[in-house]
Design a protein around this motif. Structure first.
Motif, PDB file in Angstrom:
ATOM      1  N   LEU A  84      49.225 -64.447 -37.002  1.00 15.31           N
ATOM      2  CA  LEU A  84      48.597 -65.747 -37.256  1.00 15.31           C
ATOM      3  C   LEU A  84      47.079 -65.598 -37.362  1.00 15.31           C
ATOM      4  O   LEU A  84      46.341 -66.572 -37.250  1.00 15.31           O
ATOM      5  CB  LEU A  84      48.955 -66.748 -36.155  1.00 15.31           C
ATOM      6  CG  LEU A  84      50.425 -67.149 -36.081  1.00 15.31           C
ATOM      7  CD1 LEU A  84      50.686 -68.022 -34.863  1.00 15.31           C
ATOM      8  CD2 LEU A  84      50.858 -67.857 -37.361  1.00 15.31           C
ATOM      9  N   GLY A  85      46.614 -64.364 -37.538  1.00 15.00           N
ATOM     10  CA  GLY A  85      45.189 -64.117 -37.714  1.00 15.00           C
ATOM     11  C   GLY A  85      44.420 -63.909 -36.430  1.00 15.00           C
ATOM     12  O   GLY A  85      43.199 -63.903 -36.427  1.00 15.00           O
ATOM     13  N   GLY A  86      45.130 -63.726 -35.310  1.00 18.80           N
ATOM     14  CA  GLY A  86      44.466 -63.495 -34.033  1.00 18.80           C
ATOM     15  C   GLY A  86      43.687 -62.188 -34.018  1.00 18.80           C
ATOM     16  O   GLY A  86      44.007 -61.246 -34.737  1.00 18.80           O
ATOM     17  N   SER A  87      42.652 -62.161 -33.186  1.00 16.45           N
ATOM     18  CA  SER A  87      41.803 -60.976 -33.096  1.00 16.45           C
ATOM     19  C   SER A  87      42.227 -60.087 -31.929  1.00 16.45           C
ATOM     20  O   SER A  87      43.027 -60.485 -31.085  1.00 16.45           O
ATOM     21  CB  SER A  87      40.335 -61.386 -32.925  1.00 16.45           C
ATOM     22  OG  SER A  87      40.080 -61.745 -31.587  1.00 16.45           O
ATOM     23  N   ARG A 117      56.369 -67.620 -40.368  1.00 15.38           N
ATOM     24  CA  ARG A 117      57.234 -68.038 -41.480  1.00 15.38           C
ATOM     25  C   ARG A 117      56.897 -69.457 -41.926  1.00 15.38           C
ATOM     26  O   ARG A 117      56.853 -69.751 -43.125  1.00 15.38           O
ATOM     27  CB  ARG A 117      58.710 -67.933 -41.083  1.00 15.38           C
ATOM     28  CG  ARG A 117      59.238 -66.513 -41.085  1.00 15.38           C
ATOM     29  CD  ARG A 117      60.761 -66.455 -40.979  1.00 15.38           C
ATOM     30  NE  ARG A 117      61.302 -67.231 -39.873  1.00 15.38           N
ATOM     31  CZ  ARG A 117      61.438 -66.799 -38.625  1.00 15.38           C
ATOM     32  NH1 ARG A 117      61.048 -65.590 -38.294  1.00 15.38           N
ATOM     33  NH2 ARG A 117      61.965 -67.563 -37.698  1.00 15.38           N
ATOM     34  N   MET A 118      56.672 -70.355 -40.955  1.00  8.27           N
ATOM     35  CA  MET A 118      56.332 -71.741 -41.301  1.00  8.27           C
ATOM     36  C   MET A 118      55.015 -71.798 -42.079  1.00  8.27           C
ATOM     37  O   MET A 118      54.903 -72.546 -43.056  1.00  8.27           O
ATOM     38  CB  MET A 118      56.245 -72.606 -40.039  1.00  8.27           C
ATOM     39  CG  MET A 118      57.590 -72.870 -39.386  1.00  8.27           C
ATOM     40  SD  MET A 118      57.436 -73.908 -37.920  1.00  8.27           S
ATOM     41  CE  MET A 118      57.035 -75.493 -38.673  1.00  8.27           C
ATOM     42  N   GLU A 128      46.673 -75.090 -37.921  1.00  9.56           N
ATOM     43  CA  GLU A 128      47.553 -75.841 -37.012  1.00  9.56           C
ATOM     44  C   GLU A 128      48.352 -74.892 -36.127  1.00  9.56           C
ATOM     45  O   GLU A 128      48.489 -75.109 -34.921  1.00  9.56           O
ATOM     46  CB  GLU A 128      48.499 -76.732 -37.820  1.00  9.56           C
ATOM     47  CG  GLU A 128      49.454 -77.561 -36.970  1.00  9.56           C
ATOM     48  CD  GLU A 128      50.411 -78.407 -37.795  1.00  9.56           C
ATOM     49  OE1 GLU A 128      51.383 -78.920 -37.199  1.00  9.56           O
ATOM     50  OE2 GLU A 128      50.214 -78.562 -39.010  1.00  9.56           O
ATOM     51  N   ALA A 129      48.890 -73.833 -36.711  1.00 15.34           N
ATOM     52  CA  ALA A 129      49.669 -72.851 -35.945  1.00 15.34           C
ATOM     53  C   ALA A 129      48.782 -72.155 -34.920  1.00 15.34           C
ATOM     54  O   ALA A 129      49.188 -71.967 -33.769  1.00 15.34           O
ATOM     55  CB  ALA A 129      50.298 -71.834 -36.889  1.00 15.34           C
ATOM     56  N   GLN A 130      47.572 -71.766 -35.326  1.00 16.83           N
ATOM     57  CA  GLN A 130      46.644 -71.101 -34.407  1.00 16.83           C
ATOM     58  C   GLN A 130      46.297 -72.004 -33.234  1.00 16.83           C
ATOM     59  O   GLN A 130      46.306 -71.569 -32.081  1.00 16.83           O
ATOM     60  CB  GLN A 130      45.366 -70.697 -35.148  1.00 16.83           C
ATOM     61  CG  GLN A 130      45.565 -69.593 -36.153  1.00 16.83           C
ATOM     62  CD  GLN A 130      44.375 -69.425 -37.090  1.00 16.83           C
ATOM     63  OE1 GLN A 130      43.533 -70.321 -37.248  1.00 16.83           O
ATOM     64  NE2 GLN A 130      44.295 -68.260 -37.730  1.00 16.83           N
TER      65      GLN A 130
END
Length: 160
Positions: A84-87, A117-118, A128-130
């Motif tokens: 989800l693009g986390g560091s 997937r969403m 929103e997911a983050q």
């Protein structure tokens, strides 16, 4: 000595289950890689290109949380997952247990994959997911991938 006592207290948890170990929002508020894009997080193999948490950093995370590392009981996890693009920054890492019932590292992994997937299917935005996973990953699981309705109901009642 404090770590030894904590380890001894955790041992019975293996047999009886335990409450989840949650990230401390002051130490682990969550952080994303600047400029991460939807195209990147939706590319197969993306996480392999950005995963970089040396053992020294993992050891520091355990130390900050006051946990004596016991083999196979914890992993240093990304609060906002790499997918989800986390560091890999300290602001996004925390020790997550495998042994807690029901909310453990394996269940969070399911949520991470589901949210990815969403996002990639256009059902929710990456932002929103983050935000959902960084704010309260268990509530996010209950809202987006609720395959544990009884456990979700119990958890959501506790946090009201």
């Amino acid at each position: 000595m404090r770590n030894l006592i904590l380890a001894m207290l955790l041992m019975p948890s293996l047999a009886w289950g335990a409450d989840p170990i949650l990230p401390n929002s002051t130490m682990t508020p969550g952080e994303v890689i600047p400029g991460v894009s939807l195209d990147k997080v939706c590319t197969v193999g993306y996480t392999k290109t950005v995963r970089n948490v040396p053992q020294s950093k993992k050891d520091h995370v355990y130390e900050l949380y006051g946990i004596t590392k016991v083999p196979h009981q914890f992993e240093v996890d990304h609060l906002i997952s790499l997918e989800l693009g986390g560091s890999n920054s300290m602001r996004n890492l925390w020790p997550q247990a495998y042994f807690t019932e029901t909310w453990n590292a394996r269940v969070k992994d399911v949520l991470e994959h589901h949210l990815n997937r969403m996002v990639c299917d256009g059902k929710i935005s990456l932002e929103e997911a983050q935000k959902a996973i960084a704010t309260d990953w268990i509530a996010a699981y209950c809202n987006y991938d609720n395959k544990l309705p009884a456990s979700c109901a119990t958890y959501m009642e506790k946090v009201k």
